[in-house]
Design a protein around this motif. Structure first.
Motif, PDB file in Angstrom:
ATOM      1  N   PRO A 134       3.262  -2.432   5.616  1.00  0.00           N
ATOM      2  CA  PRO A 134       3.000  -2.591   4.186  1.00  0.00           C
ATOM      3  C   PRO A 134       1.580  -2.982   3.792  1.00  0.00           C
ATOM      4  N   ALA A 135       0.833  -3.681   4.650  1.00  0.00           N
ATOM      5  CA  ALA A 135      -0.509  -4.133   4.265  1.00  0.00           C
ATOM      6  C   ALA A 135      -1.444  -2.952   4.061  1.00  0.00           C
ATOM      7  N   ARG A 136      -2.361  -3.096   3.069  1.00  0.00           N
ATOM      8  CA  ARG A 136      -3.260  -1.999   2.719  1.00  0.00           C
ATOM      9  C   ARG A 136      -4.743  -2.338   2.899  1.00  0.00           C
ATOM     10  N   ASP A 137      -5.058  -3.617   3.030  1.00  0.00           N
ATOM     11  CA  ASP A 137      -6.458  -4.047   3.132  1.00  0.00           C
ATOM     12  C   ASP A 137      -6.493  -5.390   3.858  1.00  0.00           C
ATOM     13  N   LYS A 139      -7.334  -8.476   3.015  1.00  0.00           N
ATOM     14  CA  LYS A 139      -6.800  -9.648   2.325  1.00  0.00           C
ATOM     15  C   LYS A 139      -5.270  -9.654   2.322  1.00  0.00           C
ATOM     16  N   SER A 140      -4.664  -8.513   2.002  1.00  0.00           N
ATOM     17  CA  SER A 140      -3.199  -8.459   1.984  1.00  0.00           C
ATOM     18  C   SER A 140      -2.641  -8.597   3.396  1.00  0.00           C
ATOM     19  N   LEU A 141      -3.385  -8.110   4.382  1.00  0.00           N
ATOM     20  CA  LEU A 141      -2.939  -8.239   5.768  1.00  0.00           C
ATOM     21  C   LEU A 141      -2.913  -9.698   6.199  1.00  0.00           C
ATOM     22  N   VAL A 142      -3.991 -10.422   5.938  1.00  0.00           N
ATOM     23  CA  VAL A 142      -4.060 -11.824   6.332  1.00  0.00           C
ATOM     24  C   VAL A 142      -2.962 -12.634   5.651  1.00  0.00           C
ATOM     25  N   ALA A 143      -2.739 -12.381   4.363  1.00  0.00           N
ATOM     26  CA  ALA A 143      -1.681 -13.092   3.642  1.00  0.00           C
ATOM     27  C   ALA A 143      -0.319 -12.815   4.260  1.00  0.00           C
ATOM     28  N   MET A 144      -0.100 -11.578   4.650  1.00  0.00           N
ATOM     29  CA  MET A 144       1.174 -11.184   5.241  1.00  0.00           C
ATOM     30  C   MET A 144       1.374 -11.833   6.609  1.00  0.00           C
ATOM     31  N   LEU A 145       0.328 -11.882   7.406  1.00  0.00           N
ATOM     32  CA  LEU A 145       0.436 -12.465   8.743  1.00  0.00           C
ATOM     33  C   LEU A 145       0.596 -13.979   8.690  1.00  0.00           C
ATOM     34  N   LYS A 146      -0.047 -14.611   7.729  1.00  0.00           N
ATOM     35  CA  LYS A 146       0.098 -16.058   7.584  1.00  0.00           C
ATOM     36  C   LYS A 146       1.518 -16.427   7.167  1.00  0.00           C
ATOM     37  N   ARG A 219      -3.051   4.490   9.001  1.00  0.00           N
ATOM     38  CA  ARG A 219      -3.672   3.984   7.782  1.00  0.00           C
ATOM     39  C   ARG A 219      -4.775   2.996   8.146  1.00  0.00           C
ATOM     40  N   PRO A 220      -6.030   3.271   7.798  1.00  0.00           N
ATOM     41  CA  PRO A 220      -7.107   2.308   8.052  1.00  0.00           C
ATOM     42  C   PRO A 220      -6.994   1.112   7.112  1.00  0.00           C
ATOM     43  N   ILE A 221      -7.171  -0.085   7.672  1.00  0.00           N
ATOM     44  CA  ILE A 221      -7.074  -1.330   6.913  1.00  0.00           C
ATOM     45  C   ILE A 221      -8.458  -1.864   6.550  1.00  0.00           C
ATOM     46  N   GLY A 222      -9.384  -1.828   7.505  1.00  0.00           N
ATOM     47  CA  GLY A 222     -10.727  -2.360   7.285  1.00  0.00           C
ATOM     48  C   GLY A 222     -11.667  -1.927   8.386  1.00  0.00           C
ATOM     49  N   ARG A 228     -19.406   0.357   3.960  1.00  0.00           N
ATOM     50  CA  ARG A 228     -18.284   1.272   4.155  1.00  0.00           C
ATOM     51  C   ARG A 228     -18.753   2.538   4.876  1.00  0.00           C
ATOM     52  N   LEU A 229     -17.860   3.128   5.650  1.00  0.00           N
ATOM     53  CA  LEU A 229     -18.178   4.334   6.390  1.00  0.00           C
ATOM     54  C   LEU A 229     -18.079   5.553   5.473  1.00  0.00           C
ATOM     55  N   ALA A 230     -19.019   6.483   5.637  1.00  0.00           N
ATOM     56  CA  ALA A 230     -19.022   7.689   4.802  1.00  0.00           C
ATOM     57  C   ALA A 230     -17.726   8.477   4.963  1.00  0.00           C
ATOM     58  N   GLY A 231     -17.172   8.462   6.173  1.00  0.00           N
ATOM     59  CA  GLY A 231     -15.939   9.201   6.421  1.00  0.00           C
ATOM     60  C   GLY A 231     -14.693   8.519   5.903  1.00  0.00           C
ATOM     61  N   LEU A 232     -14.815   7.221   5.571  1.00  0.00           N
ATOM     62  CA  LEU A 232     -13.680   6.446   5.043  1.00  0.00           C
ATOM     63  C   LEU A 232     -14.155   5.636   3.836  1.00  0.00           C
ATOM     64  N   PRO A 233     -14.578   6.305   2.783  1.00  0.00           N
ATOM     65  CA  PRO A 233     -15.217   5.599   1.658  1.00  0.00           C
ATOM     66  C   PRO A 233     -14.299   4.636   0.915  1.00  0.00           C
ATOM     67  N   ASN A 234     -12.994   4.807   1.020  1.00  0.00           N
ATOM     68  CA  ASN A 234     -12.054   3.947   0.298  1.00  0.00           C
ATOM     69  C   ASN A 234     -11.570   2.759   1.126  1.00  0.00           C
ATOM     70  N   VAL A 235     -12.068   2.644   2.348  1.00  0.00           N
ATOM     71  CA  VAL A 235     -11.636   1.568   3.237  1.00  0.00           C
ATOM     72  C   VAL A 235     -12.663   0.434   3.182  1.00  0.00           C
ATOM     73  N   PRO A 236     -12.248  -0.770   2.796  1.00  0.00           N
ATOM     74  CA  PRO A 236     -13.210  -1.871   2.668  1.00  0.00           C
ATOM     75  C   PRO A 236     -13.699  -2.373   4.017  1.00  0.00           C
ATOM     76  N   THR A 237     -14.877  -2.988   3.984  1.00  0.00           N
ATOM     77  CA  THR A 237     -15.353  -3.684   5.178  1.00  0.00           C
ATOM     78  C   THR A 237     -14.717  -5.070   5.204  1.00  0.00           C
ATOM     79  N   PHE A 238     -14.596  -5.643   6.390  1.00  0.00           N
ATOM     80  CA  PHE A 238     -14.100  -7.010   6.488  1.00  0.00           C
ATOM     81  C   PHE A 238     -15.078  -7.969   5.808  1.00  0.00           C
ATOM     82  N   LYS A 239     -16.360  -7.627   5.868  1.00  0.00           N
ATOM     83  CA  LYS A 239     -17.381  -8.480   5.249  1.00  0.00           C
ATOM     84  C   LYS A 239     -17.151  -8.596   3.750  1.00  0.00           C
TER      85      LYS A 239
END
Length: 257
Positions: A134-137, A139-146, A219-222, A228-239
């Motif tokens: 279910p996680a998409r990015d 922030k949502s991943l960290v919240a889910m794992l916590k 599904r790329p998370i980060g 951001r990578l040109a090939g994955l422009p909608n995927v956020p950086t962890f930074k």
């Protein structure tokens, strides 16, 4: 394709660095490039680009030999034990550096028994999930794992590999997150299990992840790059997601005994 063109430019420069390291008449026979990881992964793909370019420029066969096992130690040991004539080359990653810190005993000394020939290039890492997760990015991943410590697994190319350590860095950065590590014999096996839904998460170099991410099989998370990578422009950086410590790059290097 942009990544491949960039790498070929880098490889041409790397080839010019490798050749002077040996005698004028090198190579006098086919050259083995030993990759201490499984075939089909990102490191294997980069090594094959190097082999093709060296073969073209030096009019000699450069043959890839995959020797996975023990987080890169098995293949590295094979190079160290080979003849010191420039006809056996190690193509490896930061796993080489980690091994000396991780293991009290190695069959070789990475610093004393190997000589760097050329730094081939760098690549950021991409965290990916299977499509049912279910996680998409970040922030949502960290919240889910916590919210569910110890519930989920993550895969890697093996204990002590770069993919293992980068994920452990994510766990520490995210607030001492608790996941179970599942070690595979190489990234291809881990990616296969991820796509099948047997594990939910893994981190791998962008060069290995990109075909699966752009085709929708994972599904790329980060990403661990600064931008951001040109090939994955909608995927956020962890930074940008609030985890600056996760600006991390792996490297590809050639070494000889």
């Amino acid at each position: 394709m942009k990544l491949k063109r960039y790498l070929l430019v880098a490889l041409a420069a790397a080839c010019q660095s490798i050749a002077p390291a040996f005698a004028q008449d090198w190579p006098t026979q086919p050259v083995r490039i030993i990759v201490p990881f499984a075939a089909g992964g990102g490191t294997d793909g980069m090594a094959r680009l190097v082999a093709d370019e060296l073969s073209r420029q030096l009019s000699q066969s450069f043959v890839i030999e995959n020797r996975p096992g023990a987080g890169g130690i098995s293949g590295t040991d094979a190079v160290v034990r080979s003849r010191k004539d420039g006809h056996t080359i190690l193509f490896t990653t930061p796993s080489l550096a980690y091994s000396k810190l991780q293991f009290s005993k190695l069959p070789y000394d990475p610093e004393a028994d190997l000589t760097p020939a050329a730094l081939v290039g760098y690549a950021p890492y991409v965290m990916v999930a299977n499509n049912d997760f279910p996680a998409r990015d970040p922030k949502s991943l960290v919240a889910m794992l916590k919210a569910a410590p110890g519930k989920y697994d993550f895969g890697s190319a093996g204990v002590g590999t770069a993919t293992h350590f980068v994920f452990e860095l994510f766990l520490a950065t995210g607030g001492d997150l608790k996941l179970t590590h599942v070690a595979y014999k190489g990234s291809p096996a881990a990616m296969t299990d991820l796509i099948a839904g047997n594990i939910p998460l893994l981190i791998d170099p962008a060069s290995g992840v990109m075909p699966y991410a752009t085709s929708g099989r994972v599904r790329p998370i980060g990403v661990t790059s600064s931008n951001r990578l040109a090939g994955l422009p909608n995927v956020p950086t962890f930074k940008e997601a609030g985890f600056p410590e996760l600006e991390v790059y792996g490297w590809y290097m050639t070494l000889v005994p």
